[in-house]
Scaffold this active site. Structure first.
Site, PDB file in Angstrom:
ATOM      1  N   ARG A 181      -1.049  -5.213   4.967  1.00 28.92           N
ATOM      2  CA  ARG A 181      -0.361  -4.731   3.761  1.00 28.92           C
ATOM      3  C   ARG A 181       0.925  -4.031   4.174  1.00 28.92           C
ATOM      4  NH1 ARG A 181      -5.215  -1.265   1.193  1.00 28.92           N
ATOM      5  NH2 ARG A 181      -4.981  -0.355   3.265  1.00 28.92           N
ATOM      6  N   ARG A 239       0.864  -1.194   0.000  1.00 30.32           N
ATOM      7  CA  ARG A 239       0.000   0.000   0.000  1.00 30.32           C
ATOM      8  C   ARG A 239       0.894   1.236   0.000  1.00 30.32           C
ATOM      9  NH1 ARG A 239      -2.532   4.227  -0.044  1.00 30.32           N
ATOM     10  NH2 ARG A 239      -4.685   4.513   0.662  1.00 30.32           N
ATOM     11  N   GLU A 279     -11.601   4.762  -5.200  1.00 32.77           N
ATOM     12  CA  GLU A 279     -11.948   3.352  -5.052  1.00 32.77           C
ATOM     13  C   GLU A 279     -12.700   2.857  -6.281  1.00 32.77           C
ATOM     14  OE1 GLU A 279     -10.694   1.759  -2.604  1.00 32.77           O
ATOM     15  OE2 GLU A 279      -9.960   3.544  -1.589  1.00 32.77           O
TER      16      GLU A 279
END
Length: 347
Positions: free
Chosen positions: A283, A239, A247
């Site tokens: 992440r 990330r 999104e």
């Protein structure tokens, strides 16, 4: 025998069965027996007609094909080709699988007890597991070169993976899903193949900045601020720090994702952490470099990402805020859609 002939034969038998038995064998027969004979023949006729209209099952190859479990974790084998079906068996990385039929997203297996089972096709590969010795040889003796080829000119999925992951030929992965040349790589587990090439860096690969803590190959562009990278043989989700992109269900999602892909797809990248290395979704939080280009900065400067402070990570934050203001004023990237109008800077 055709359906018409069967109907004629059964009709004659029914008539004979309903007639007095004296006409058949010289004795009388009760009405009840005649009715039973007719009923049984009618049932036989109904069964025949039902069988005649059953859809034919897809053909199966007489011989099974050998696949191997490519996933690193335990995988489930199910009773039918859907994740809602019962688990009938399990398998581990490297286990042999006898495949009877390839249904596309699912492989139909012949189990040891003779029964049938199904496994998701992306969890299996026709490529046998690679031993440590084989991996070492691959890393020191590259099996392919970086001469540009089309998918139709390649001999195997393995060659296509090498061209994408090692040579950076991103045109071999037109949809940026990490699977090159899908006409020859369908049903294979690409990360398992890519693991063979760990450590191979051809002479024409990008020059990486000094002091790299982590280097890996981009295997998938998830969206504008998230990628998958092969690190030491493990596919890891990254990330991006200090930024956020639209999104999936928001305006400019596709454009921001493509802008990210244009920078990193199929590239060797350097990953630099800040204070916090992993987020709550497991992440890896990183600044991503391709050569000397800081991808996070490039996306903010191009207007494809808004700046977001993720405490305690604050490296580059002040610089990114200035670049964001310039991109907004110039109407670059996603700004004309209004997706970043809230000017939020903290998550």
């Amino acid at each position: 025998m055709s359906t018409r002939m069967v109907l004629m034969a059964l009709h004659l038998i029914v008539l004979a069965g309903c007639a007095p038995l004296a006409m058949q064998v010289g004795t009388e027969i009760s009405p009840q027996i005649s009715t039973d004979v007719a009923r049984q023949l009618n049932e036989a006729l109904a069964d025949h007609l039902a069988a005649a209209h059953e859809p034919a099952l897809p053909a199966r190859d007489a011989a099974t094909q050998i696949y191997y479990v490519a996933a690193d974790a335990t995988v489930n084998i199910r009773a039918c080709p859907t994740t809602t079906c019962d688990i009938v068996d399990q398998a581990e990385h490297g286990d042999r699988l006898s495949v009877v039929f390839d249904h596309g997203e699912w492989l139909e297996l012949l189990l040891k007890d003779g029964g049938a089972g199904f496994i998701s096709s992306f969890l299996a590969s026709q490529d046998a597991p690679v031993s440590a010795e084989q991996a070492s040889l691959a890393a020191t003796d590259p099996p392919y070169d970086c001469v540009t080829k089309t998918c139709g000119e390649m001999d195997s999925c393995e060659e296509a993976v090498y061209k994408l992951y090692v040579c950076g030929h991103s045109a071999r992965d037109a949809n940026n899903d990490g699977v090159p040349c899908e006409s020859i790589c369908r049903g294979t587990y690409v990360p398992a193949i890519a693991t063979r090439f760990a450590g191979i860096v051809p002479t024409d690969a990008p020059t990486l900045p000094p002091g790299a803590e982590e280097m890996g190959l981009v295997t998938r562009v998830v969206d504008g601020d998230t990628i998958d990278v092969m690190l030491n043989g493990v596919n890891s989700r990254i990330r991006y720090l200090q930024m956020n992109t639209p999104e999936r269900d928001e305006p400019c999602y596709r454009e921001a994702t493509q802008a990210n892909a244009d920078l990193v797809a199929g590239q060797i990248v350097r990953l630099v952490p800040d204070e916090e290395r992993v987020d709550r979704y497991d992440r890896l939080l990183r600044f991503v470099y391709v050569g000397d280009v800081l991808v996070n900065r490039a996306l903010v400067e191009g207007g494809w990402a808004e700046v977001v402070l993720y405490p305690p990570n604050d490296a580059h934050y002040d610089e990114f805020v200035k670049l964001e203001a310039e991109a907004a004023a110039a109407g670059r990237g996603c700004y004309p859609t209004g997706i970043f109008d809230d000017r939020s800077t903290t998550r």
